[in-house]
Design an enzyme around this catalytic site. Structure first.
Site, PDB file in Angstrom:
ATOM      1  N   GLU A  21       0.771  -1.137   0.099  1.00 11.22           N
ATOM      2  CA  GLU A  21      -0.194   0.101  -0.195  1.00 11.22           C
ATOM      3  C   GLU A  21       0.941   1.249   0.016  1.00 11.22           C
ATOM      4  O   GLU A  21       0.428   2.364  -0.654  1.00 11.22           O
ATOM      5  CB  GLU A  21      -0.707   0.031   1.299  1.00 11.22           C
ATOM      6  CG  GLU A  21      -1.943  -1.027   1.014  1.00 11.22           C
ATOM      7  CD  GLU A  21      -2.869  -1.117   2.453  1.00 11.22           C
ATOM      8  OE1 GLU A  21      -4.158  -0.952   2.233  1.00 11.22           O
ATOM      9  OE2 GLU A  21      -2.143  -1.407   3.351  1.00 11.22           O
ATOM     10  N   LYS A  98     -11.344   3.965   1.906  1.00  9.51           N
ATOM     11  CA  LYS A  98     -10.271   3.702   0.644  1.00  9.51           C
ATOM     12  C   LYS A  98     -11.128   2.650  -0.313  1.00  9.51           C
ATOM     13  O   LYS A  98     -11.856   1.912   0.130  1.00  9.51           O
ATOM     14  CB  LYS A  98      -9.240   2.634   1.325  1.00  9.51           C
ATOM     15  CG  LYS A  98      -8.211   2.103   0.697  1.00  9.51           C
ATOM     16  CD  LYS A  98      -7.338   0.953   1.394  1.00  9.51           C
ATOM     17  CE  LYS A  98      -6.751   1.625   2.311  1.00  9.51           C
ATOM     18  NZ  LYS A  98      -5.666   0.996   2.862  1.00  9.51           N
TER      19      LYS A  98
END
Length: 118
Positions: A21, A98
């Site tokens: 990420e 997200k």
């Protein structure tokens, strides 16, 4: 009292606990809602008497650019800056989502919401 909402601010950022990420990044949506006394602005028609949503967007963009492991952490930073920089704000709610999180399933988004009153 009144409410100003800046909705669905689209940001590409690098938040998350996984190494990938931090390297690849992801799409995020941020929503900000603030409450303030807007009576003076309603009469004066002056930007100085209200909450400038351009300023809110600027805060979101800057804080989203600083990596956090947790969405809660970045949302708290956004709220803290709003209270620090915009004195007219009495309360704030920030949601950070997200998009397509890497959680091993067909999930559209995950989101958190923090609320704080001055």
């Amino acid at each position: 009292m009144g409410t100003i909402v800046v909705g669905n601010i689209k940001v590409y950022a690098y938040h998350g606990c996984l190494y990938e990420e931090a390297q690849i990044g992801s799409d995020y949506l941020v929503n900000v809602s603030v409450s303030a006394d807007l009576k003076k602005a309603a009469i004066s028609d002056a930007l100085k008497d209200t909450v400038d949503y351009v300023h809110i967007n600027h805060i979101v963009q800057e804080e989203m650019a600083t990596r956090s492991k947790l969405l809660e952490h970045v949302a708290k930073r956004i709220i803290d800056r709003i209270f620090s920089e915009i004195s007219i704000v009495n309360s704030a709610e920030v949601s950070v989502a997200k998009i397509n999180p890497p959680i091993g399933g067909d999930v559209d988004r995950v989101s958190i919401t923090l609320q704080l009153t001055r």
